[in-house]
Design a protein around this motif. Sequence first.
Motif, PDB file in Angstrom:
ATOM      1  N   GLY A   1       0.830  -1.189   0.000  1.00  0.00           N
ATOM      2  CA  GLY A   1       0.000   0.000   0.000  1.00  0.00           C
ATOM      3  C   GLY A   1       0.869   1.246   0.000  1.00  0.00           C
ATOM      4  O   GLY A   1       1.785   1.365   0.816  1.00  0.00           O
ATOM      5  N   VAL A   2       0.628   2.135  -0.933  1.00  0.00           N
ATOM      6  CA  VAL A   2       1.352   3.398  -1.014  1.00  0.00           C
ATOM      7  C   VAL A   2       0.318   4.498  -0.762  1.00  0.00           C
ATOM      8  O   VAL A   2      -0.573   4.713  -1.589  1.00  0.00           O
ATOM      9  N   PHE A   3       0.442   5.150   0.388  1.00  0.00           N
ATOM     10  CA  PHE A   3      -0.547   6.136   0.800  1.00  0.00           C
ATOM     11  C   PHE A   3       0.024   7.539   0.636  1.00  0.00           C
ATOM     12  O   PHE A   3       1.062   7.866   1.226  1.00  0.00           O
ATOM     13  N   LEU A   4      -0.644   8.343  -0.177  1.00  0.00           N
ATOM     14  CA  LEU A   4      -0.236   9.724  -0.425  1.00  0.00           C
ATOM     15  C   LEU A   4      -1.249  10.667   0.214  1.00  0.00           C
ATOM     16  O   LEU A   4      -2.459  10.437   0.112  1.00  0.00           O
ATOM     17  N   HIS A   5      -0.744  11.732   0.851  1.00  0.00           N
ATOM     18  CA  HIS A   5      -1.614  12.717   1.501  1.00  0.00           C
ATOM     19  C   HIS A   5      -1.123  14.128   1.195  1.00  0.00           C
ATOM     20  O   HIS A   5       0.080  14.368   1.094  1.00  0.00           O
ATOM     21  N   PHE A   6      -2.069  15.064   1.080  1.00  0.00           N
ATOM     22  CA  PHE A   6      -1.746  16.477   0.941  1.00  0.00           C
ATOM     23  C   PHE A   6      -1.220  17.000   2.280  1.00  0.00           C
ATOM     24  O   PHE A   6      -1.793  16.715   3.328  1.00  0.00           O
TER      25      PHE A   6
ATOM     26  N   GLU B   1       0.711  20.464   2.052  1.00  0.00           N
ATOM     27  CA  GLU B   1       0.538  21.836   1.569  1.00  0.00           C
ATOM     28  C   GLU B   1       0.478  21.773   0.047  1.00  0.00           C
ATOM     29  O   GLU B   1       0.560  20.698  -0.539  1.00  0.00           O
ATOM     30  N   GLU B   2       0.403  22.930  -0.597  1.00  0.00           N
ATOM     31  CA  GLU B   2       0.236  22.971  -2.049  1.00  0.00           C
ATOM     32  C   GLU B   2       1.266  22.129  -2.795  1.00  0.00           C
ATOM     33  O   GLU B   2       0.930  21.387  -3.708  1.00  0.00           O
ATOM     34  N   SER B   3       2.527  22.215  -2.421  1.00  0.00           N
ATOM     35  CA  SER B   3       3.563  21.449  -3.124  1.00  0.00           C
ATOM     36  C   SER B   3       4.237  20.417  -2.220  1.00  0.00           C
ATOM     37  O   SER B   3       5.292  19.892  -2.561  1.00  0.00           O
ATOM     38  N   THR B   4       3.618  20.120  -1.088  1.00  0.00           N
ATOM     39  CA  THR B   4       4.178  19.152  -0.147  1.00  0.00           C
ATOM     40  C   THR B   4       3.207  17.999   0.051  1.00  0.00           C
ATOM     41  O   THR B   4       2.006  18.211   0.202  1.00  0.00           O
ATOM     42  N   ARG B   5       3.738  16.790   0.006  1.00  0.00           N
ATOM     43  CA  ARG B   5       2.938  15.590   0.210  1.00  0.00           C
ATOM     44  C   ARG B   5       3.619  14.712   1.255  1.00  0.00           C
ATOM     45  O   ARG B   5       4.801  14.844   1.528  1.00  0.00           O
ATOM     46  N   SER B   6       2.855  13.766   1.786  1.00  0.00           N
ATOM     47  CA  SER B   6       3.451  12.719   2.608  1.00  0.00           C
ATOM     48  C   SER B   6       3.226  11.399   1.869  1.00  0.00           C
ATOM     49  O   SER B   6       2.246  11.248   1.136  1.00  0.00           O
ATOM     50  N   ILE B   7       4.142  10.480   2.082  1.00  0.00           N
ATOM     51  CA  ILE B   7       4.035   9.148   1.500  1.00  0.00           C
ATOM     52  C   ILE B   7       4.343   8.143   2.592  1.00  0.00           C
ATOM     53  O   ILE B   7       5.217   8.367   3.431  1.00  0.00           O
ATOM     54  N   GLU B   8       3.597   7.054   2.564  1.00  0.00           N
ATOM     55  CA  GLU B   8       3.843   5.968   3.510  1.00  0.00           C
ATOM     56  C   GLU B   8       3.640   4.644   2.776  1.00  0.00           C
ATOM     57  O   GLU B   8       2.639   4.461   2.090  1.00  0.00           O
ATOM     58  N   LEU B   9       4.612   3.750   2.912  1.00  0.00           N
ATOM     59  CA  LEU B   9       4.485   2.414   2.366  1.00  0.00           C
ATOM     60  C   LEU B   9       4.010   1.478   3.466  1.00  0.00           C
ATOM     61  O   LEU B   9       4.585   1.465   4.549  1.00  0.00           O
ATOM     62  N   ASN B  10       2.943   0.749   3.177  1.00  0.00           N
ATOM     63  CA  ASN B  10       2.401  -0.204   4.127  1.00  0.00           C
ATOM     64  C   ASN B  10       2.678  -1.592   3.572  1.00  0.00           C
ATOM     65  O   ASN B  10       2.068  -2.008   2.595  1.00  0.00           O
ATOM     66  N   VAL B  11       3.617  -2.284   4.185  1.00  0.00           N
ATOM     67  CA  VAL B  11       4.051  -3.595   3.707  1.00  0.00           C
ATOM     68  C   VAL B  11       3.449  -4.658   4.609  1.00  0.00           C
ATOM     69  O   VAL B  11       3.591  -4.606   5.821  1.00  0.00           O
ATOM     70  N   SER B  12       2.758  -5.631   3.993  1.00  0.00           N
ATOM     71  CA  SER B  12       2.134  -6.717   4.762  1.00  0.00           C
ATOM     72  C   SER B  12       3.168  -7.672   5.292  1.00  0.00           C
ATOM     73  O   SER B  12       4.160  -7.952   4.739  1.00  0.00           O
TER      74      SER B  12
END
Length: 138
Positions: A120-125, A127-138
Amino acid sequence: MKRNFQLSQIQDVAKEVIRNSPNKVLCLYGDMGVGKTTLVKALVKELGAVDEANSPTFGLVNEYSDENNNPLAYHFDFYRLNDEMEALDMGFEDYLNSDAWLFIEWPEKISSLLPEDAVGVFLHFIEESTRSIELNVS
């Protein structure tokens, strides 16, 4: 892997995702416009595909190959999918059995078809040009 990043750092993020993924099935989750397709473009480029990635929204799947025309990745966009049968009808199970990377946008539309070890690759806003990413590995 969990981090914040600027959109200008997307290629570095793609390198990290490929390096930290235990398998080749990546399910991209996030709101419309968060950058799922932008990340896929960077992933495809990082893998060395000869074509530039774009959204397969209307065709459901795009294939990207290396210079010898060997498939490197398949990019799915299931946003417009009405039910899982449409994915089965297009041969989704055959893609799962390939050796290529699978990048799946809107995987929640086909949740019962996904392998248990999909990343699972979770992307979140942020700010306008900033994101967060998290990899969820089973």
